[in-house]
Design an enzyme around this catalytic site. Structure first.
Site, PDB file in Angstrom:
ATOM      1  CE  LYS A  93      -7.935 -13.515  -5.436  1.00 48.40           C
ATOM      2  NZ  LYS A  93      -6.784 -12.979  -6.212  1.00 48.40           N
ATOM      3  CD  GLN A 114      -2.100 -14.594  -0.193  1.00 50.89           C
ATOM      4  OE1 GLN A 114      -1.045 -13.997  -0.308  1.00 50.89           O
ATOM      5  NE2 GLN A 114      -3.247 -13.973   0.035  1.00 50.89           N
ATOM      6  CE  LYS A 117      -2.009 -12.670   4.044  1.00 54.98           C
ATOM      7  NZ  LYS A 117      -1.272 -11.638   3.311  1.00 54.98           N
ATOM      8  CE  LYS A 129       2.100 -12.268  -2.745  1.00 53.08           C
ATOM      9  NZ  LYS A 129       1.151 -11.559  -1.876  1.00 53.08           N
ATOM     10  N   GLY A 168      -2.500  -8.150  -7.197  1.00 52.75           N
ATOM     11  CA  GLY A 168      -1.287  -7.352  -7.070  1.00 52.75           C
ATOM     12  C   GLY A 168      -0.530  -7.612  -5.779  1.00 52.75           C
ATOM     13  CG  ASP A 169       2.786  -8.500  -2.860  1.00 53.68           C
ATOM     14  OD1 ASP A 169       2.080  -8.680  -1.860  1.00 53.68           O
ATOM     15  OD2 ASP A 169       4.027  -8.373  -2.774  1.00 53.68           O
ATOM     16  CB  THR A 213      -4.368  -4.409   1.993  1.00 51.78           C
ATOM     17  OG1 THR A 213      -4.700  -5.246   0.894  1.00 51.78           O
ATOM     18  CG2 THR A 213      -3.373  -5.113   2.893  1.00 51.78           C
ATOM     19  CG  ASN A 244      -2.698  -0.782  -2.396  1.00 44.86           C
ATOM     20  OD1 ASN A 244      -2.987  -1.673  -1.609  1.00 44.86           O
ATOM     21  ND2 ASN A 244      -3.611  -0.113  -3.078  1.00 44.86           N
ATOM     22  CB  SER A 380      -9.056 -10.511  -3.928  1.00 46.26           C
ATOM     23  OG  SER A 380      -8.127  -9.540  -4.359  1.00 46.26           O
TER      24      SER A 380
HETATM   25  P1  NDP Z   1       3.678  -1.176  -3.099  1.00 50.18           P
HETATM   26  O1  NDP Z   1       4.593  -1.584  -4.190  1.00 50.18           O
HETATM   27  O2  NDP Z   1       2.464  -0.388  -3.427  1.00 50.18           O
HETATM   28  O3  NDP Z   1       4.477  -0.358  -1.991  1.00 50.18           O
HETATM   29  C1  NDP Z   1       5.569  -0.906  -1.325  1.00 50.18           C
HETATM   30  C2  NDP Z   1       6.149   0.119  -0.378  1.00 50.18           C
HETATM   31  O4  NDP Z   1       7.090  -0.541   0.452  1.00 50.18           O
HETATM   32  C3  NDP Z   1       6.884   1.240  -1.064  1.00 50.18           C
HETATM   33  O5  NDP Z   1       6.800   2.412  -0.293  1.00 50.18           O
HETATM   34  C4  NDP Z   1       8.307   0.713  -1.114  1.00 50.18           C
HETATM   35  O6  NDP Z   1       9.303   1.722  -1.176  1.00 50.18           O
HETATM   36  C5  NDP Z   1       8.410  -0.031   0.195  1.00 50.18           C
HETATM   37  N1  NDP Z   1       9.358  -1.144   0.038  1.00 50.18           N
HETATM   38  C6  NDP Z   1       9.234  -2.224  -0.783  1.00 50.18           C
HETATM   39  N2  NDP Z   1      10.299  -3.024  -0.704  1.00 50.18           N
HETATM   40  C7  NDP Z   1      11.104  -2.446   0.202  1.00 50.18           C
HETATM   41  C8  NDP Z   1      12.357  -2.802   0.723  1.00 50.18           C
HETATM   42  N3  NDP Z   1      13.014  -3.912   0.329  1.00 50.18           N
HETATM   43  N4  NDP Z   1      12.903  -1.975   1.667  1.00 50.18           N
HETATM   44  C9  NDP Z   1      12.233  -0.858   2.069  1.00 50.18           C
HETATM   45  N5  NDP Z   1      11.041  -0.481   1.592  1.00 50.18           N
HETATM   46  C10 NDP Z   1      10.501  -1.254   0.669  1.00 50.18           C
HETATM   47  O7  NDP Z   1       3.288  -2.540  -2.347  1.00 50.18           O
HETATM   48  P2  NDP Z   1       2.059  -2.837  -1.359  1.00 50.18           P
HETATM   49  O8  NDP Z   1       1.742  -1.623  -0.580  1.00 50.18           O
HETATM   50  O9  NDP Z   1       1.013  -3.487  -2.170  1.00 50.18           O
HETATM   51  O10 NDP Z   1       2.674  -3.963  -0.405  1.00 50.18           O
HETATM   52  C11 NDP Z   1       3.338  -3.657   0.823  1.00 50.18           C
HETATM   53  C12 NDP Z   1       3.355  -4.881   1.705  1.00 50.18           C
HETATM   54  O11 NDP Z   1       1.993  -5.312   1.974  1.00 50.18           O
HETATM   55  C13 NDP Z   1       4.053  -6.122   1.130  1.00 50.18           C
HETATM   56  O12 NDP Z   1       4.649  -6.847   2.186  1.00 50.18           O
HETATM   57  C14 NDP Z   1       2.899  -6.933   0.564  1.00 50.18           C
HETATM   58  O13 NDP Z   1       3.219  -8.307   0.454  1.00 50.18           O
HETATM   59  C15 NDP Z   1       1.850  -6.683   1.634  1.00 50.18           C
HETATM   60  N6  NDP Z   1       0.463  -6.920   1.235  1.00 50.18           N
HETATM   61  C16 NDP Z   1      -0.087  -6.260   0.170  1.00 50.18           C
HETATM   62  C17 NDP Z   1      -1.402  -6.477  -0.165  1.00 50.18           C
HETATM   63  C18 NDP Z   1      -2.075  -5.699  -1.228  1.00 50.18           C
HETATM   64  O14 NDP Z   1      -3.315  -5.813  -1.338  1.00 50.18           O
HETATM   65  N7  NDP Z   1      -1.383  -4.890  -2.023  1.00 50.18           N
HETATM   66  C19 NDP Z   1      -2.226  -7.481   0.551  1.00 50.18           C
HETATM   67  C20 NDP Z   1      -1.582  -8.047   1.722  1.00 50.18           C
HETATM   68  C21 NDP Z   1      -0.276  -7.781   2.013  1.00 50.18           C
HETATM   69  P3  NDP Z   1      10.212   1.877  -2.499  1.00 50.18           P
HETATM   70  O15 NDP Z   1       9.327   2.569  -3.486  1.00 50.18           O
HETATM   71  O16 NDP Z   1      11.374   2.669  -2.048  1.00 50.18           O
HETATM   72  O17 NDP Z   1      10.586   0.480  -2.934  1.00 50.18           O
END
Ligand code: NDP
Length: 448
Positions: A93, A114, A117, A129, A168-169, A213, A244, A380
């Protein structure tokens, strides 16, 4: 160094040798196994069974070609990945990430994190992943759909509700999950709801998964503050990112009485002194898919700082919620100097090891990602439960379950850190709780 510490260092060196060039994976392994010496001292059978060596080696790694056609009819080729890391506690997962920076080292670091976690949630899920070096930014819906269909055409043979359940991620939200599920259903001729999570609630998704999250991360920070006799009420916070996780972290902090004054994307920072308006954030990011700079066009009293560093903004609570290694030692020092008392990692490994050390030494309550952002995967697993029983729970009931899970993760990390001689160190607590749960199952299963 005692012989146990030396042994752990040897294992780490072996991981580096066997996985060249995968710096994020090395960092994640070092961060976890570097805290396990007290566990091996207490449970020598884990060393006898070579549990650490086995846990550092993925059970299976899949790398595949993803060809697709863009809107001009030109053929594009991306690389897809799925690392099925550990299935001791349940089906694999973990999410899928679509971002140009994705390569094997990133997928392995995320898959490794993961494992622990998922164990921390207390729910029956293994760790995995996946993703691709595809950039959804600037792509049309049709292009994203064709990419997702090609990606799933290969990946479907490795999935199943009892085998491997992606979600998703970064770059993979409800739209992508829809296209992926549609293609899975078509390839297999099965309506297997439990094969993907993060689905729309209109067709098998759990309410609260979208929020989980971020909500969970805010709950975790609130718990860390409570043991110090404080809470999020009245705290000035900053949340990096605007995806997200960031959006729903902002929403829950505000519901709990805190004020979020800044968020960001990879181009710049928004500072809004009277508090980020979450409705605007949702409209711009979820509906219009625009850059965060547009926020300042809607709210004239907000300031957009192109290329700015969000950690320069004074706050009491910092929630890094964008990506790995976004908060380094110098940012950590500035946050501490500005009076930051708590950090909750919404993202995976957003703080560098040096940054984390600075927070711990300064007495900042530091919630590591594998604990603080576990609410997403926990919900999830609740989605999988609902799919398995063909049921759909209410928003209120699901959120109650999420809240209870986050409180329990906090309690387990807090008490375990104290039991192993590091009171208040959630990093150590989370690693030990996650590791021992997986190790117990692996010992029971024999050499497999
Ligand atoms: P999204 O794609 O929805 O959003 C990502 C955000 O982070 C955007 O604002 C993006 O900006 C910014 N970002 C991504 N890459 C970079 C980078 N290299 N440098 C600067 N800013 C960056 O992703 P999520 O919100 O889903 O995920 C965010 C984090 O949370 C990740 O680390 C993910 O692994 C973690 N996570 C997510 C979960 C989930 O349920 N979605 C669960 C647990 C952890 P821009 O648009 O400019 O790229």
């Amino acid at each position: 160094m005692s012989s146990i510490e030396e042994k752990i260092e040897q294992i780490y060196q072996q991981v580096v040798r066997r996985n060249p060039g995968e710096s994020e994976f090395h960092q994640a392994v070092n961060e976890v196994i570097g805290t396990l010496a007290p566990v091996l001292r207490k449970y020598p059978q884990y060393a006898e069974h070579k549990i650490i060596e086995r846990i550092c080696e993925p059970e299976r790694q899949i790398i595949f070609r993803v060809p697709w056609q863009d809107d001009r009819g030109e053929v594009q080729i991306n690389r897809g990945f799925r690392v099925q890391f550990n299935s001791a506690l349940g089906p694999y997962k973990g999410g899928l990430r679509f971002h140009p920076s994705v390569y094997l080292g990133i997928v392995k670091f995320l898959g490794f994190e993961q494992i622990f976690k998922n164990a921390l949630t207390g729910l029956p899920i293994g760790g995995a992943k996946g993703g691709a070096d595809f950039d959804p930014k600037g792509k049309s819906d049709d292009e994203v759909m064709r990419f997702c269909q090609s990606f799933m055409t290969e990946l479907h043979r490795h999935l199943g509700e009892y085998t491997d359940v992606p979600a998703g991620d970064i770059g993979v939200g409800a739209r992508e999950i829809g296209y992926l599920f549609g293609q899975y259903k078509r390839m297999t001729n099965r309506y297997e709801s439990g094969v993907l999570t993060g689905k729309s609630p209109h067709w098998g998704g759990a309410l609260v998964r979208r929020e989980a999250t971020g909500y969970g991360a805010a709950y975790f920070v609130d718990e860390m503050l409570k043991v110090r006799g404080e809470s999020l009420e009245g705290k000035v916070c900053v949340v990096s990112g605007s995806g997200n996780v960031a959006i729903y972290t902002v929403e829950k902090i505000e519901q709990l009485g805190g004020k979020v004054v800044a968020c960001s994307d990879s181009d710049g920072v928004i500072y809004h002194e009277r508090g980020i308006d979450v409705a605007t954030l949702k409209q711009l990011k979820e509906v219009e898919r625009r850059r965060i700079s547009a926020y300042a066009d809607v709210h004239r009293d907000a300031r957009y700082i192109p290329g700015g560093c969000i950690w320069d903004i004074p706050c009491q609570v910092a929630m890094p919620s964008a990506t790995q290694n976004e908060l380094d030692a110098s940012a950590a020092r500035r946050l501490v100097a500005n009076g930051c008392v708590a950090v909750g990692e919404g993202a995976n490994m957003p703080t560098t090891p040096e940054g984390a050390r600075i927070f711990l030494e300064a007495g900042v309550a530091f919630g590591p990602g594998k604990a603080a952002n576990a609410g997403g995967v926990a919900t999830s697993a609740l989605e999988m439960q609902q799919n398995a029983s063909r049921d759909a729970w209410t928003f209120e009931y699901t959120e109650q379950r999420l809240h209870a899970i986050m409180t329990e993760i906090h309690r387990a990390c807090y008490e375990t850190a104290a039991e192993f001689g590091s009171p208040g160190n959630y990093l150590i607590g989370a690693n030990i709780v996650g590791f021992t749960r997986v190790a117990e199952a692996m010992v029971a299963f024999g050499v497999v």
